[in-house]
Design a protein around this motif. Structure first.
Motif, short mmCIF file in Angstrom:
data_model
loop_
_atom_site.label_atom_id
_atom_site.label_comp_id
_atom_site.label_asym_id
_atom_site.label_seq_id
_atom_site.Cartn_x
_atom_site.Cartn_y
_atom_site.Cartn_z
N GLU A 606 -3.05 1.64 -25.89
CA GLU A 606 -1.73 1.79 -25.85
C GLU A 606 -1.35 1.47 -27.42
O GLU A 606 -0.14 1.66 -27.68
N TYR A 607 -1.91 0.84 -28.19
CA TYR A 607 -1.16 0.55 -29.57
C TYR A 607 -1.94 1.40 -30.57
O TYR A 607 -1.23 1.69 -31.34
N VAL A 608 -3.30 1.85 -30.66
CA VAL A 608 -3.64 2.76 -31.74
C VAL A 608 -4.53 3.90 -31.20
O VAL A 608 -5.06 3.84 -29.97
N SER A 609 -4.78 4.94 -32.11
CA SER A 609 -5.56 6.03 -31.88
C SER A 609 -6.30 6.21 -33.01
O SER A 609 -5.83 6.14 -34.16
N PHE A 610 -7.53 6.53 -32.75
CA PHE A 610 -8.29 6.90 -34.16
C PHE A 610 -9.42 8.17 -33.80
O PHE A 610 -9.65 8.12 -32.66
N GLU A 611 -9.77 8.83 -34.68
CA GLU A 611 -10.68 10.02 -34.47
C GLU A 611 -11.85 9.88 -35.59
O GLU A 611 -11.47 9.43 -36.81
N ILE A 612 -13.08 10.22 -35.24
CA ILE A 612 -14.15 10.11 -36.27
C ILE A 612 -14.80 11.66 -36.25
O ILE A 612 -14.70 12.41 -35.29
N ASP A 613 -14.79 12.16 -37.44
CA ASP A 613 -15.43 13.45 -37.38
C ASP A 613 -16.94 13.32 -37.65
O ASP A 613 -17.54 12.29 -38.27
N LYS A 614 -17.84 14.40 -37.53
CA LYS A 614 -19.25 14.19 -37.52
C LYS A 614 -19.89 14.63 -38.91
O LYS A 614 -20.85 14.52 -39.23
N VAL A 615 -18.90 15.06 -39.96
CA VAL A 615 -19.42 15.41 -41.25
C VAL A 615 -19.34 14.23 -42.20
O VAL A 615 -20.59 13.90 -42.90
N SER A 616 -18.32 13.53 -41.88
CA SER A 616 -18.35 12.14 -43.16
C SER A 616 -18.74 10.88 -42.17
O SER A 616 -19.22 9.93 -43.03
N VAL A 663 -22.88 7.77 -54.79
CA VAL A 663 -23.62 8.99 -53.71
C VAL A 663 -22.88 8.60 -52.53
O VAL A 663 -22.79 7.65 -52.01
N ALA A 664 -22.66 9.68 -51.88
CA ALA A 664 -22.11 9.64 -50.36
C ALA A 664 -23.65 9.56 -49.42
O ALA A 664 -24.37 10.43 -49.57
N PRO A 665 -23.64 8.65 -48.70
CA PRO A 665 -24.68 8.55 -47.59
C PRO A 665 -24.92 9.85 -46.77
O PRO A 665 -24.28 10.73 -46.41
N THR A 666 -26.39 9.92 -46.57
CA THR A 666 -26.55 11.09 -45.49
C THR A 666 -26.32 10.69 -44.23
O THR A 666 -26.87 9.73 -43.83
N ILE A 667 -25.50 11.55 -43.53
CA ILE A 667 -25.19 11.14 -42.14
C ILE A 667 -26.37 11.61 -41.18
O ILE A 667 -26.82 12.74 -41.26
N LEU A 668 -26.92 10.85 -40.29
CA LEU A 668 -27.97 11.05 -39.56
C LEU A 668 -27.68 11.46 -38.33
O LEU A 668 -28.22 12.36 -37.69
N SER A 669 -26.74 10.83 -37.68
CA SER A 669 -26.16 11.01 -36.41
C SER A 669 -24.78 10.52 -36.26
O SER A 669 -24.45 9.50 -36.83
N VAL A 670 -24.17 11.09 -35.27
CA VAL A 670 -22.73 10.49 -34.70
C VAL A 670 -22.78 10.61 -33.24
O VAL A 670 -22.97 11.94 -32.61
N SER A 671 -22.55 9.75 -32.45
CA SER A 671 -22.49 9.78 -31.06
C SER A 671 -21.86 8.54 -30.33
O SER A 671 -21.57 7.60 -30.90
N PRO A 672 -21.35 8.85 -29.32
CA PRO A 672 -20.97 7.88 -28.44
C PRO A 672 -21.76 6.60 -28.18
O PRO A 672 -22.97 6.92 -27.83
N LYS A 673 -21.24 5.38 -28.12
CA LYS A 673 -22.18 4.22 -27.63
C LYS A 673 -21.82 3.66 -26.33
O LYS A 673 -22.48 3.56 -25.61
N PHE A 674 -20.39 3.55 -26.19
CA PHE A 674 -19.89 2.92 -25.20
C PHE A 674 -18.74 3.86 -24.58
O PHE A 674 -17.83 4.46 -25.38
N ILE A 682 -18.17 4.59 -31.06
CA ILE A 682 -18.98 5.53 -31.56
C ILE A 682 -19.80 4.97 -32.74
O ILE A 682 -19.27 4.27 -33.47
N GLU A 683 -21.23 5.62 -32.82
CA GLU A 683 -22.00 5.06 -33.55
C GLU A 683 -22.47 5.95 -34.61
O GLU A 683 -22.52 7.34 -34.13
N VAL A 684 -22.29 5.77 -35.68
CA VAL A 684 -22.76 6.52 -36.74
C VAL A 684 -24.00 5.70 -37.64
O VAL A 684 -24.02 4.71 -38.00
N LYS A 685 -24.91 6.69 -37.53
CA LYS A 685 -26.23 6.17 -38.68
C LYS A 685 -26.23 6.98 -39.73
O LYS A 685 -26.21 8.21 -39.88
#
Length: 949
Positions: A606-616, A663-674, A682-685
């Motif tokens: 009810e307070y906040v909304s956020f989005e994660i993109d898989k590229v960054s 250097v920008a890190p290399t994204i290995l995966s982006v996936s839901p956790k809970f 959302i978990e980003v490795k």
């Protein structure tokens, strides 16, 4: 210019003399050089005195040129008589020679060496006192006296005698000469409290005997220091590192609440020697102040040593030179008293005296994390022990809490907490930290368990017993402790399982908690569980994790809970089914763009909304839903890591150098956790260099901030060829005309520094403009930089000097991203930072009857909104409670503190006290219905001692 040339010419000629005449020629050269500068202090006499100086030079030069060298002594004496009018005035000026030994706590060496140099230094000082009866000595830091007391009791008694004689001055109002930027507010109070108590008990010294705080080498000073130390009896302050801007050598430093201290900002250095340069330095000081007295601190330092016989003999010799100031062995207090009496228009300064060594806000990050954790847990130990003591008669663990604080205060030394020591320094302090957490946590847990025993947890009416199914009894021993949470040990045989949620802060909390059940499921089965609340509501639970821990099966559940100010609430978990509308919404969206699959993950409450993109792997949308304001952008994601290597330089742990590579890190995966009712994540490795990290972005029910948890495996090593590998997190906010507000002890400060300068902050930073902002909460980080509207938080640096391997290993870092589409108060920010650093505590319990109800109303709370309760503790010398309050809106306020008398008892007397817990005159504290009131000035701090029946 002509006079200077004459002096140089004379000095060149006099250097031709043999060693037997060197002392004589050195004296005259020093006198002439001094006289030429000293004369400028007297403009009306300068022309006449300049002629005398020229005449004296000519007399000696003529003797040299006419081969009257055998009569040089007599000629110099005649030349000094020519300078008699100058000499008469010069002898009215006094250089107060303050013998001192700067002793760094474990800087470039181990603790046993600190003990050794302390004892050896003090033995040397006592020998010099025997040889030179006029010699006086000043020594700071309670820690060094504690060392002598522990390791050489005979020496300790000898020092006591010299203190009684007035020749040994104690200039210690702090346990160590500590950091003044990243130590917490309550830590700075405890420095004053425990140091004063030590010297009262061991030396019989009162506050009036110890008015001077000695901080020569501290790397910057927060704006609130005058407000803090003055409440601990400090009148005078000695410093050497006052920042990069020009400042007068003597000034009154005024805190935000108007309280002030008298500061001497060293004009030479705190490890000075006694020689002819002192007189020249005195002239410059007197020119700036108009005084005729100057304080010179001398003695070999850093590694101890102190004054030398050479120094003392030289001072005695120079004191006899006719055309020279007086040299007087003295104590520092007398100099400050002279300044107060004679300096009629002392200039004033406000604000912070920074910045020095900005790398020290990040270097040796494990020390920083340990410090914050210790400070937080010790405050909680005080709070819960106080509540248990009043409500149940619990034996307050004063000595354990004091020892924990002393360990923590030792680590505030300006080369320990800043991370500028060697490996042994770090190892010793981290060892003390482990002991401190044991003291703090066991004190807290004992108190909470004592209270829990007397709380009615029988919401279901069913009482559990211990007569069978003993497998689960004692399950979970130690689980949670490794990440500094209360242990998740179970004391019940089976369901229903009761949990008591305790709130360590003085503001109402609505949060989602994790509860752990033991041995209620087998490895291959899953059940459904409900949570019963005291008001009769039955809620579903959200399953988070399941696993095995030391032969016991655990199940972790998420449940929303509310708790009043410093209050508690019982939750009973049982097997069952209940429906409720989702509080968390999560959306997994994908779109086909440029023949590649990019996706956004969106989570909202009810307070906040956020989005994660898989590229960054970063946040591309951050919305405050109460106003609809967007703080993010797809072009410049928020909360992304930057891996960089700073260019090589000396003092790499002290100073951040420019980056030669980012250097920008290399994204290995982006996936839901809970994905569930109360918590979505959302978990980003990702990977960078030789290291890797997992970032978990999550949102909980009823929470106004986005949690960012970083699990970092860091393997980077710096050196003189590579430079300093570092990692930081970038937060580019969609905020125009951005400024930064940073928490400092007992307050915050707005800095007009937004071009990338590194600055310190405590638990939060708020990037804002006149209408809105976004705050960043943290649990262990102190170094930040703002560039335009982009905030960066430094996470870790692999510096290589003096510790060649300061980092390496696994790190847990927590941030909270709090967008606010409208301006919020400093109180709201402080409460958010406090809640983030002091999570609700969970105690597992059996189901039983008790005298206290299953839920409490506010136990201790303050009003109006601009009043913060910053600390609660038991009084050191009575059963009374100390309540510490801070005014946050910059206006004088009649604060009201409400007390739950059914839990704590009835107040019988209240008085304002200082930080030493001594009652002050003209106390405004009064008993009111269910509490007390006290008048607090704008931006001020008040401590109130409340006694109960």
């Amino acid at each position: 210019i002509m006079l200077a040339e004459k002096i140089i010419s004379l000095k060149n000629k006099l250097t031709e003399f043999g060693a037997h005449q060197r002392q004589l020629t050195e004296r005259f050269c020093a006198e002439i050089e001094f006289a030429s500068k000293f004369a400028k202090l007297y403009p009306s006499k300068y022309n006449r005195w300049e002629k005398l100086i020229v005449k004296a030079i000519a007399a000696v030069s003529e003797a040299l040129e006419t081969n009257k060298r055998t009569r040089l002594g007599k000629v110099i004496h005649q030349a000094e008589e020519i300078l008699a009018p100058i000499a008469k005035e010069a002898k009215k000026y006094v250089i107060h020679c303050i013998g001192h030994a700067h002793i760094d706590m474990n800087w470039m060496w181990s603790y046993q060496e600190t003990v050794s140099i302390t004892i050896d230094t003090f033995r040397t000082v006592l020998k010099l006192m025997e040889e030179f009866p006029e010699f006086c000595f000043t020594q700071s830091q309670a820690s060094v006296y504690a060392i002598v007391k522990e390791f050489d009791s005979e020496l300790f008694e000898q020092i006591k005698e010299k203190v009684k004689e007035g020749r040994w001055e104690i200039a210690a109002c702090q346990w160590v000469e500590g950091d003044k930027n990243i130590a917490s507010d309550e830590s700075l109070v405890r420095h004053l409290l425990y140091t004063r108590k030590f010297f009262e008990d061991e030396f019989g010294l009162t506050v009036a005997d110890l008015p001077l705080e000695w901080e020569p080498d501290t790397f910057g000073h927060a704006s609130t220091i005058p407000s803090i130390v003055s409440r601990g009896g400090v009148k005078y302050y000695y410093m050497c590192r006052g920042g990069t801007f020009d400042k007068p050598p003597i000034f009154r430093w005024i805190g935000p609440d108007g309280r002030s201290i008298l500061v001497n900002l060293e004009t030479t250095w705190y490890n000075d020697t006694l020689d002819t340069h002192n007189a020249i330095a005195m002239v410059e000081f007197c020119k700036q102040t108009g005084l005729k007295d100057w304080m010179c601190v001398f003695g070999v330092g850093d590694h101890g040593g102190g004054p030398t016989r050479k120094d003392l003999r030289k001072a005695i010799e120079m004191n006899d030179w006719p055309v020279y100031p007086k040299f007087k062995f003295d104590v520092a207090k007398r100099f400050y008293e002279i300044v107060e009496k004679q300096y009629k228009e002392i200039p004033s300064l406000t604000g912070e005296l920074n910045f020095e060594f900005t790398g020290c806000y990040t270097s040796q990050s494990r020390i920083k994390h340990a410090n914050r954790t210790a400070e937080n847990h010790l405050k909680e130990a005080d709070v819960f022990s106080t509540l248990a003591n009043r409500s149940t008669g619990f034996d307050y663990p004063s000595e354990k809490i004091r020892k924990g604080w002393i360990n923590t205060l030792f680590g505030h030394f300006h080369d320990i907490l800043p991370g500028s020591g060697v490996r042994q320094t770090r190892e010793y302090q981290l060892g003390l930290f482990q002991q401190t957490i044991a003291y703090a946590d066991q004190s807290k847990l004992s108190a909470l368990r004592k209270i829990t025993e007397q709380i009615d947890t029988s919401l279901s009416g069913k009482i559990t017993s211990y007569d069978n199914n003993l497998l689960s009894f004692g399950a979970g021993v130690g689980k949670g402790v490794e990440v500094y949470e209360p242990p998740k040990v179970s004391t019940v045989k089976s369901l229903p399982a009761a949990f008591v949620i305790f709130n360590p802060t003085a503001n109402k909390r609505n949060e989602t908690m994790t509860l752990t059940l033991w041995d209620v499921e087998t490895e291959n089965e899953e059940k459904q569980f409900i949570a019963k609340l005291p008001d009769g509501k039955i809620l579903p639970t959200q399953r988070l994790n399941k696993g095995t821990y030391w032969s016991h099966q655990y199940t972790e559940l998420a449940v929303p809970v509310s708790a009043d100010a410093m209050g508690y609430k019982v939750i009973v978990v049982d097997e069952g089914i209940s429906d409720v509308d989702n509080k968390i919404k999560y959306h997994w969206q994908f779109s086909h763009v440029r023949q590649q699959y990019f996706g956004e993950y969106r989570i909202e409450n009810e307070y906040v909304s956020f989005e994660i993109d898989k590229v960054s792997g970063g946040i591309v949308s951050l919305i405050d839903k109460t106003t609809g304001i967007e703080f993010g952008s797809k072009e410049n994601p928020i909360a992304v890591l930057e891996y960089l290597i700073e260019r090589p330089r000396n003092m790499s742990s002290w100073v951040i150098n420019e980056a030669k590579e980012i250097v920008a890190p290399t994204i290995l995966s982006v996936s839901p956790k809970f994905q569930g009712t109360y918590l979505a994540a959302i978990e980003v490795k990702l990977q960078f260099g030789n290291s890797n990290a997992t970032i978990t972005y999550s949102l909980k029910a009823d929470q106004k901030w986005v949690d960012i948890d970083i699990d970092l495996n860091w393997f980077e090593v710096g050196n003189e060829q590579i430079g300093t590998p570092a990692l930081r997190m970038k937060f580019p906010f969609n905020i125009t005309a951005a400024k930064g507000r940073y928490e400092v002890p007992f307050s915050s400060i707005v800095r007009d520094l937004n071009t990338g300068q590194e600055v310190p902050a405590l638990r939060w930073v708020d990037i804002f403009n006149s209408k809105l902002g976004c705050a960043l909460l943290n649990d262990c980080k102190y170094g930040y930089s703002l560039d335009g509207s982009t905030l960066r938080a430094n996470l870790i640096r692999s510096s290589y000097e003096p510790d060649i391997l300061p980092e390496g290993g696994n790190y847990k870092i927590k941030f909270g991203l709090l967008p606010h589409g409208k301006k919020i108060s400093q109180t709201e920010l402080i409460n958010a930072g406090s809640a983030f650093n002091h999570p609700l505590a969970v105690i597992s319990s059996d189901v039983h009857k008790g005298k206290f109800s299953p839920t409490s109303s506010d136990i201790i709370t303050a009003e109006p909104e601009n009043i913060i309760i910053s600390a609660i503790k038991k009084c050191e010398n009575s059963s009374a409670i100390i309540v510490r309050l801070t005014e946050t809106a910059g206006k004088t306020t009649n604060a009201k503190v409400r007390i739950n008398k059914e839990f704590l008892g009835k107040i019988t007397n209240v008085n304002e006290v200082d930080f030493l817990e001594n009652e002050i005159g003209n106390s405004s504290a009064k008993i009111i219905a269910n509490g007390f009131s006290v008048k607090i000035g704008a931006n001020a701090i008040a401590s109130v001692k409340a006694q109960f029946d």
